[in-house]
Each structure stands twice: as structure tokens, then as C-alpha cells.
Motif scaffolding. Structure first.
Motif, short mmCIF file in Angstrom:
data_model
loop_
_atom_site.label_atom_id
_atom_site.label_comp_id
_atom_site.label_asym_id
_atom_site.label_seq_id
_atom_site.Cartn_x
_atom_site.Cartn_y
_atom_site.Cartn_z
N THR A 1 -2.22 34.91 -75.00
CA THR A 1 -1.06 35.36 -74.23
C THR A 1 -0.04 36.04 -75.14
O THR A 1 0.51 37.09 -74.82
N PHE A 2 0.20 35.43 -76.30
CA PHE A 2 1.16 36.03 -77.24
C PHE A 2 0.70 37.42 -77.66
O PHE A 2 1.51 38.35 -77.72
N VAL A 3 -0.59 37.59 -77.93
CA VAL A 3 -1.10 38.88 -78.41
C VAL A 3 -0.91 39.95 -77.35
O VAL A 3 -0.51 41.09 -77.65
N ARG A 4 -1.12 39.60 -76.09
CA ARG A 4 -0.87 40.57 -75.00
C ARG A 4 0.60 40.97 -74.99
O ARG A 4 0.94 42.15 -74.92
N ASP A 5 1.47 39.96 -75.11
CA ASP A 5 2.90 40.26 -75.08
C ASP A 5 3.32 41.09 -76.30
O ASP A 5 4.19 41.95 -76.21
N LEU A 6 2.68 40.80 -77.43
CA LEU A 6 3.04 41.50 -78.67
C LEU A 6 2.66 42.97 -78.58
O LEU A 6 3.44 43.85 -78.99
N VAL A 7 1.49 43.27 -78.06
CA VAL A 7 1.07 44.68 -78.00
C VAL A 7 1.97 45.44 -77.01
O VAL A 7 2.32 46.60 -77.23
N GLU A 8 2.39 44.76 -75.95
CA GLU A 8 3.30 45.42 -75.00
C GLU A 8 4.66 45.64 -75.64
O GLU A 8 5.29 46.69 -75.45
N HIS A 9 5.11 44.67 -76.44
CA HIS A 9 6.38 44.83 -77.17
C HIS A 9 6.31 46.05 -78.08
O HIS A 9 7.22 46.88 -78.11
N ALA A 10 5.22 46.16 -78.83
CA ALA A 10 5.07 47.27 -79.77
C ALA A 10 5.08 48.60 -79.02
O ALA A 10 5.66 49.59 -79.48
N ALA A 11 4.45 48.62 -77.85
CA ALA A 11 4.40 49.85 -77.05
C ALA A 11 5.79 50.20 -76.51
O ALA A 11 6.18 51.38 -76.50
N PHE A 12 6.56 49.20 -76.11
CA PHE A 12 7.91 49.48 -75.59
C PHE A 12 8.83 49.97 -76.71
O PHE A 12 9.70 50.80 -76.47
N VAL A 13 8.61 49.49 -77.94
CA VAL A 13 9.41 49.97 -79.07
C VAL A 13 9.17 51.48 -79.25
O VAL A 13 10.11 52.26 -79.45
N VAL A 14 7.93 51.89 -79.13
CA VAL A 14 7.58 53.31 -79.34
C VAL A 14 7.95 54.15 -78.11
O VAL A 14 8.57 55.21 -78.22
N GLY A 15 7.57 53.67 -76.96
CA GLY A 15 7.66 54.52 -75.76
C GLY A 15 8.93 54.35 -74.94
O GLY A 15 9.22 55.18 -74.06
N GLY A 16 9.68 53.30 -75.18
CA GLY A 16 10.90 53.07 -74.42
C GLY A 16 10.61 53.00 -72.93
O GLY A 16 9.63 52.38 -72.50
N ALA A 17 11.43 53.69 -72.15
CA ALA A 17 11.33 53.58 -70.69
C ALA A 17 10.00 54.10 -70.16
O ALA A 17 9.56 53.73 -69.07
N GLN A 18 9.36 54.94 -70.96
CA GLN A 18 8.10 55.53 -70.51
C GLN A 18 6.93 54.52 -70.59
O GLN A 18 5.92 54.67 -69.90
N ALA A 19 7.09 53.52 -71.45
CA ALA A 19 5.98 52.60 -71.72
C ALA A 19 5.67 51.72 -70.51
O ALA A 19 6.53 51.44 -69.69
N VAL A 20 4.40 51.31 -70.44
CA VAL A 20 3.99 50.42 -69.35
C VAL A 20 3.31 49.18 -69.93
O VAL A 20 2.90 49.17 -71.08
N ALA A 21 3.22 48.16 -69.09
CA ALA A 21 2.51 46.94 -69.48
C ALA A 21 1.00 47.15 -69.27
O ALA A 21 0.58 48.06 -68.56
N LEU A 22 0.20 46.30 -69.91
CA LEU A 22 -1.25 46.34 -69.70
C LEU A 22 -1.57 45.99 -68.25
O LEU A 22 -0.99 45.04 -67.70
N ALA A 23 -2.48 46.73 -67.65
CA ALA A 23 -2.92 46.37 -66.30
C ALA A 23 -3.59 45.00 -66.37
O ALA A 23 -4.38 44.74 -67.30
N PRO A 24 -3.29 44.12 -65.41
CA PRO A 24 -3.83 42.75 -65.51
C PRO A 24 -5.35 42.71 -65.65
O PRO A 24 -5.88 41.89 -66.43
N GLY A 25 -6.06 43.56 -64.97
CA GLY A 25 -7.52 43.56 -65.05
C GLY A 25 -8.02 43.89 -66.45
O GLY A 25 -8.99 43.31 -66.94
N ILE A 26 -7.34 44.84 -67.10
CA ILE A 26 -7.72 45.21 -68.47
C ILE A 26 -7.33 44.09 -69.43
O ILE A 26 -8.09 43.74 -70.34
N ALA A 27 -6.14 43.54 -69.22
CA ALA A 27 -5.70 42.45 -70.09
C ALA A 27 -6.68 41.29 -70.05
O ALA A 27 -6.98 40.67 -71.08
#
Lengths: 225, 565
Positions: B214-240
Motif C-alpha cells: 500500500t505504501f509503495v502505491r502511495d509513494l509512486v502517486e506522490h512522486a507523480a504528483f510532485v512532477v505533474g502537479g494538477a495534471q497528475a492522476v492516481a493509479l487506476a485501481p485495476g492496474i494497482a
């Protein structure tokens, strides 16, 4: 710094092997240290004393020479681990006819874990005494009067070898005895004692070579992907 | 009477130790409903455990810490995750590594700030630090360089990652060790074994890895939001959900099965008893047949996602996939309703399929029978606190007979032949980890670990042949303490028949990863990917629901991917 009993038991198994005991005796040493530590006795120090003595002797200390009810030592006092293991092995053929005289034994406190183990294979009460201290054990539970227990805690580490009497009997002692329960799951180990046990354990480690670094663990291919 | 009441005449016995305990077969085991990961997720759902992320304090470089607390009926446990900025050059899965992308500890309860401050000093340095009895496990993980960057970039752009890439790697991070049982000062297993949630083996370790995911999923999303800001999205649950946690495992794990014979016996005994119960079922219901055929289809999807570059595993995978096709065709056409259907299917498999597929079928046969199988999970544990007491009153003749009965294969090997003893297990001074070396080429024999029971028992047998057969084992051991460890093993086997691997563990032809795979299959690992003959990568929790999905998703057969997903 406290250690878990698993950690202590694992270390003592290697230390005992490093000190010259066989692997099977090292397993017994590991059991004994865990038992003594759980009973809040200075287990790491007791084991360090025994193993150090063994280490200097450079041979697996003589077990008892058994002649019926007489367990006698050779030239030096008996090792309590070997004597204890023998008591456990012989438990179910001990007779209730009379006591066996054992001795002299070094650090007899280290016999107690084995008395407990031995008592699991007999229906009767197994008692052991030395130097005025008296303990008895039934079905793995050791009982002692409080004064003797407190004396044992004070003198557990003094390097006394003693003659020990061990007796199997049908009835329990008259005096009220207190069962020794598991008191702790942690062990206090002084830095010095830890270093001593670790240095004995280190004798079981093979010096690293470049070949072992690469092939021994089986890596060598990239793992950074 | 329900149609799946086991036939109590017990005509079909458990498989024999001679058949089961060969390394080739043990090294072909698959996860099953007795796997420790599935025992955990079933419990979390049944008891409605909840998860709260109470701290997520990471900076723009993903450096910081997070706390995840799970709450059950009686207790709480917290994963404290420390995230680091690791240069690529320092990233190594070897046990000799000294730095990692993330480090973890499982805390007994809810940590206070002083607890976190203390652990922030010791957890990042792993083996070099010290823990206390409030800590249950210690772990660390590295990123998959292949997948991490791709997922961060895609999410930052507001897109989902490429599903082919997700499928081919399978995880964003892999752990390189999960230490429990009192290591480095943590709590002994004994201190928590009385808690219902830790009654089965390795539950604290399995919980740790589940929360790491669970932490790793949250961490990768955090890293993506740092780069992409408002444009970034969370992992789709099925892919996660497709993402598991990888794990690299080396020889350090191999001696476990030899060093814990009673525990190992219990694992195998429970699995074999489960199989025997299912084989003794005279008739099955349509629902049970449907469930079996369903998981049989889905396991094929799982095998399609199983890749390995190792020649032995590649060959095994080709045979396995072919065998699974044969099995599906056969099962589709046979009458599964009556006349001991599962036994007939099992027997057909032994005559038709390779060992990998036979053992896969064993796992699948247990799936429809939760009520016959799951209750035995509590029998998987064993206390290793006290060594088994040697029965000193046993006469030498009886010990000899036991050896001849259970170790005939060992005493009939020619131990003078180099090929039969060319290997030696030792512990290296450098990292205090078990290794396997060449006895006749390296200076390691004086440091040999007692991991060759077959040879040592053959030596014991030779000693017994020369001894007075009426003498007692206690008397023999007074003279020969060097046989003490193997006398204990032989006596254990009298009532723990599955305690011993029935193969030579110092043979020239030993394949150590068979031992690793066997243990890991009980964890519930999938996608075994040997990287050499002595270390391998696996995946844990791939397809599992995340903690917040447990109540709405299948918390049991998730290990079989849904072919429609």
C-alpha cells in the motif's frame, strides 16, 4: 541493551560450537541459555563462563563417567551442559531407589534447565540439590523456596564447582515451594559479555574470499533493474 | 448429509514421505489456500480490520516517512515506512547492501513521536541498528528501475502506465529481506504467538509486506504528483491491484527447512492431509466443480504472466503450460460429480503430467473445500523454543532400525564418492549469511554448518553398526556427543514423517533454489524467477485487493487473476 531470547539463543548456539562443543551440544546450550534468561538469571554471563572454560580446555569437556548411582568427573570438574544433557538422556531409566551423586560440576545452576527437560519424561518428582540449595521439578515446572532462589541469584556466577545430588522420588517436598515461571522474554547482556560470545561464535565463520563473495551467495548477475 | 462429507473409511491415505519429500517435488510446489498470505487476507476481511494512513510526510524528493495503522478486533499494528533518496549506483538486492530506497518496521500498536524518532535512526541502517520488543519485523525494499520511472512519468502526464510493462515486471518495489522472530532485538515470535492473528506462521511478516504494498502505491502517486502537479492522476485501481511486491531471496533462506524440522513437517503434513481429505470425497456438487474449473482457468492466466530467463525454469514453464492445457481438456470431459472424482483426477495427473503441474493440481483441488482445509491452518505452527528431548532410553538397535526405515536412501549412498559430498554449507565472516561452497576447492570444511543430515546420519548408522545393540542411546551419546544433533532428527522422524528433505543437500547436483521455492510457496509467492541456481525473484500479493478494498473484493482467491480483467 536488551536482546530477544531468540537472538541470544542463536548466538549461544554458535558460540558453543565455536568453543568446541558438537552441534548437538550447542543446541542444548542454546536451550539452556534461553531457559536461564527467561528465569531472570544472568544467563549470558553463565554461558560465557562455561564456554570460556570449555574454550580453554580445547576439547569437549568430559561428560560424567557413570557407575550406577555415582557420576564422577575425570581430572577436571564436569561440564554442566554435558552433565545436564546426560541427566535428560538418562531420566527415564533413573530409579527411585536412592539419590545419584554427581560431581564435582562447574556452574551447577546450568543443570536446572536440564532437570526441567528430564522431568518431562518421568511421572515422579525429580529433585536436585547442591551447596545447601534444593530444587524440585515435576512435569517441567521447577519449584524452589524463595530463600534458595534468592541465594542462587546471588551466587550463580561465582565459579564454584559443587557436588550435586539428584533424586527421583514419588512424593513432593514437605516445605512450601514456589514454582519458577517464565519471568521475562528479554535478556540483558553487557557489552563485554556480548563481545566474548560473539568472538567465540566468529570461530564458526569462514573467512571471506573473493570466490565466496561472488559464487557463494550465487549473485554476480545484475540485480539493479 | 452434504455431498462433500469426507469418506471416513480413509481408504486413500496421505501421500508417503518418500514420494513428497524429494527436492524436485518440493521445488515444484505452488501457493494454495493454506498459504500464509491468503490466511492473512482472509482473516483481515473476516474480522473487518481497517487501515488508516496517519502520517505521510514526504518531500519533493520523496524523502520522509509514513505511518499506516491497521486495527483489528483486539489490537493495532503500524507499518512505519522511511523513504530515502538512493543514488542508482548504491541500489543492490544483495544482502551486503547498506542502503535502500525504503526501509520499514512493523510496530506493535501505534507509535508515539519519540518511537518514530528512535526508529528513524535505527531502521534505515537495518542490520546495523537495534530494535526493541515493541517492534515485530524489519524490512527494506528497492525500486524496480524498469518500472518505477515509467509509472511516475505516465501518472504525471495524467495517463495510466502501459499494462504490458506492468505485466512483464509485476512490481514497483522488491523487498530484499523481511526479518522477524526477535532478529536485531525485535520481539520474539514466542511473545506474540499467543495472539489469534499471529497463530499461523509468518503472519507478522506477511502483514508487513501487505502494508508495504500500500505504501509503495502511495509513494509512486506522490512522486507523480510532485512532477505533474494538477495534471497528475492516481493509479487506476485495476492496474494497482496487478502490482505485487517483488522479493529477492538468496541462500540465506535455504537452511530454514533443515533447521526447523518440526515446523516443516507441520507445513507438509497439513497440505498432505488436506489433499487426502479431498481425494476421499466420494461425490462433488456442481458448485464445487464450477469453482475448481474456474480457478483452473484462472491459474492459466497467472502462468501466462510468469516469465523467467533461467533455462531450467523456462523449460519447466513450457512443460507446465502444456500440461495445464492437457489438464483443462481432461477435466472438462471427465465426470467430476461422482466416484471419487478428485482422486481419479489426481491419479490421472500422476500418470500424465510433469511434477510442476501435478503439484499445481494439488493446490487447485483444495480450492473448493474451505471447510475441510482452512481449519487446519492453526496446525501449521510449531514451537521451536525447546529442542526435542532425546529419548535416551531407546536401545541402539531401535535407533538403527529407525534409520534403516526412514533413511535407507541416505545410508545407501556412497559417501566416499566426491560427487555425493562436493558441496559444503558455511557462514561467511563478512555478512554472517549461509553460503554454499565447493568442499574440495575452497578452504571451508572446518566451518561446515550441520546442513547435511543425510551424510551425518549415514555416519551415525556406521557408528551404531559397531555398537552394542542393547546399549542405550544415552550411553552412546556420552561417548559420541558429535551425533547428538542427528540422533534428535532420527527420533523426530518417528512421528513427524515429513520433517526431512529426502535428498542429499551437499550433492554436486543439488539445486538450492528448490529449497527456496518450497518455503516461498508456503508464503504464497508466485512467479518464481530463478536468477541463478541459488537466488530467485518472486512476487507477493499480485492481484490482491488493497486494505480498503477487502470488504468489497475477494480476499481469498485473488491470487488467480480474473481472465476478464
Amino acid at each position: 541493551m536488551t536482546h530477544s531470547l531468540n537472538e541470544l539463543a542463536a548466538l549461544v548456539k554458535l558460540s558453543a560450537k565455536g568453543a568446541g562443543y558438537s552441534w548437538g551440544m550447542a543446541e542444548e546450550a542454546s536451550y539452556a541459555v534461553r531457559w536461564l534468561a527467561a528465569a531472570n538469571l544472568p544467563a549470558p554471563q553463565i554461558l560465557a563462563c562455561i564456554l570460556n572454560h570449555q574454550s580453554i580446555a580445547h576439547r569437549e569437556l568430559a561428560g560424567p563417567q557413570i557407575d550406577n548411582t555415582l557420576w564422577i568427573a575425570g581430572k577436571t570438574p564436569m561440564c554442566p551442559l554435558r552433565t545436564g544433557a546426560a541427566l535428560s538422556d538418562f531420566a527415564s531409566v533413573l530409579s527411585t531407589a536412592g539419590p545419584i551423586d554427581i560431581g564435582p560440576v562447574n556452574w551447577p545452576v546450568a543443570l536446572l534447565p536440564f532437570i526441567c527437560l528430564a522431568s518431562q519424561s518421568v511421572d515422579d518428582v525429580l529433585s536436585v540439590s547442591w551447596g545447601g540449595l534444593y530444587f524440585e521439578c515435576r512435569q517441567g515446572v521447577l519449584a524452589v523456596n524463595e530463600q534458595h532462589w534468592s541465594e542462587l541469584q546471588h551466587q550463580a556466577l561465582s565459579d564454584q564447582s559443587a557436588h550435586v545430588s539428584c533424586q527421583l522420588s514419588v512424593t513432593q517436598h514437605q516445605r512450601p515451594l514456589k514454582p519458577i515461571e517464565r519471568l521475562t522474554l528479554r535478556a540483558e547482556i553487557s557489552e563485554d559479555c556480548l563481545a566474548e560470545l560473539k568472538s567465540m561464535a566468529a570461530r564458526t565463520y569462514a573467512p571471506a574470499t573473493e570466490a565466496s563473495r561472488i559464487s557463494g551467495a550465487g549473485a554476480g548477475t545484475t540485480d539493479n533493474d | 448429509m452434504s455431498t462433500h462429507e469426507p469418506d471416513l473409511s480413509g481408504e486413500i491415505p496421505r501421500r508417503s514421505a518418500e514420494q513428497v519429500m524429494r527436492l524436485e517435488r518440493l521445488g515444484s510446489f505452488h501457493q494454495s489456500r493454506l498459504s500464509f498470505m491468503r490466511i492473512l487476507t482472509r482473516r483481515l476481511k473476516r474480522e473487518r480490520w481497517t487501515l488508516q494512513r496517519t502520517v505521510f510526510s514526504l518531500n519533493a524528493h520523496s524523502v520522509g516517512h509514513a505511518v499506516y495503522t491497521v486495527s483489528g478486533p483486539q489490537r493495532e499494528y503500524s507499518l512505519i515506512a522511511f523513504s530515502h533518496d538512493l543514488p542508482d549506483s548504491m541500489r543492490s538486492d544483495r544482502v551486503i547492501a547498506t542502503a535502500w530506497d525504503a526501509t520499514f518496521v512493523l510496530f506493535d500498536g501505534t507509535p508515539t513521536q519519540p518511537d518514530i524518532d528512535r526508529l528513524a535512526k535505527s531502521v534505515p541502517i537495518q542490520e546495523a541498528g537495534r530494535l526493541q520488543s515493541t517492534e515485530l519485523t524489519l524490512s527494506r525494499a528497492n525500486r524496480s528501475v524498469r518500472l518505477w520511472q515509467h509509472v511516475v512519468e505516465r501518472l504525471a502526464q495524467g495517463k495510466q502506465p502501459d499494462t504490458d510493462k506492468i505485466e512483464s515486471v509485476g512490481y514497483l518495489m522488491r523487498t530484499t529481506a523481511v526479518y522477524g522472530s526477535g532478529k536485531f532485538g525485535a520481539a520474539d515470535r514466542q511473545s506474540i504467538a499467543g495472539r489469534a492473528e499471529f497463530a499461523e506462521p509468518f503472519q507478522a511478516e506477511m502483514l508487513t509486506v501487505y502494508l508495504i504494498r500500500t505504501f509503495v502505491r502511495d509513494l509512486v502517486e506522490h512522486a507523480a504528483f510532485v512532477v505533474g502537479g494538477a495534471q497528475a492522476v492516481a493509479l487506476a485501481p485495476g492496474i494497482a491491484r496487478q502490482l505485487g511486491i517483488g522479493n529477492s531471496t538468496g541462500l540465506g533462506m535455504a537452511p530454514f527447512l533443515i533447521n526447523h524440522p518440526q515446523l516443516f513437517n507441520n507445513w507438509i503434513m497439513v497440505r498432505e492431509e488436506a489433499l487426502a481429505r479431498v481425494r476421499n470425497i466420494p461425490a462433488s456438487t456442481p458448485d464445487e466443480q464450477q469453482l475448481f474449473l474456474n480457478v483452473l482457468g484462472r491459474v492459466t492466466c497467472a502462468f501466462d504472466r510468469w516469465h523467467s530467463e533461467h533455462p531450467i525454469q523456462q523449460k519447466n514453464l513450457i512443460v507446465l503450460k502444456r500440461d495445464m492445457t492437457l489438464l483443462r481438456e481432461h477435466a472438462a470431459h471427465m465426470d467430476l460429480s461422482s466416484n471419487y472424482p478428485w482422486n481419479r483426477l489426481y491419479q490421472w495427473s500422476t500418470q500424465t503430467l510433469g511434477i510442476e503441474a501435478q503439484e499445481c493440481l494439488v493446490s487447485l483441488l483444495l480450492e473448493p473445500y474451505a471447510d475441510l482445509v482452512d481449519g487446519m491452518a492453526c496446525c501449521l505452527s510449531a514451537s521451536d523454543e525447546q529442542p526435542r528431548r532425546i529419548q535416551g532410553a531407546m536401545p541402539v538397535a531401535q535407533l538403527r532400525a529407525l534409520i534403516e526405515q526412514h533413511y535407507h536412501w541416505a545410508i545407501s549412498l556412497n559417501w566416499q564418492e566426491k560427487a555425493n559430498c562436493s558441496r559444503a554449507w558455511y557462514v561467511s565472516e563478512e555478512k554472517l549469511e549461509p553460503r554454499l561452497g565447493e568442499r574440495f576447492e575452497e578452504p571451508i570444511e572446518p566451518y561446515e554448518q550441520p546442513l547435511a543430515p543425510a551424510r551425518d546420519i549415514a555416519l551415525l548408522h556406521a557408528c551404531l553398526m559397531a555398537a552394542d545393540e542393547h546399549a542405550l542411546v544415552a550411553e552412546l551419546l556420552l561417548q559420541h556427543p558429535e551425533y547428538r544433533h542427528v540422533v534428535r532428527r532420527v527420533q523426530l522422524l518417528a512421528d513427524a514423517p515429513y520433517a526431512e528433505i529426502r535428498d542429499n543437500t551437499i550433492s554436486e547436483s543439488l539445486i538450492p533454489f528448490d529449497m527456496l521455492r518450497c518455503k516461498l510457496s508456503f508464503f504464497g509467492a508466485t512467479r518464481f524467477d530463478p536468477r541463478s541456481d541459488r537466488w530467485l525473484r518472486i512476487s507477493l500479493y499480485a492481484n490482491a485487493p488493497y486494505p480498503e478494498e477487502l470488504l468489497t473484493h475477494d480476499a481469498d482467491t485473488w491470487v488467480y487473476p480474473d481472465s476478464l480483467a
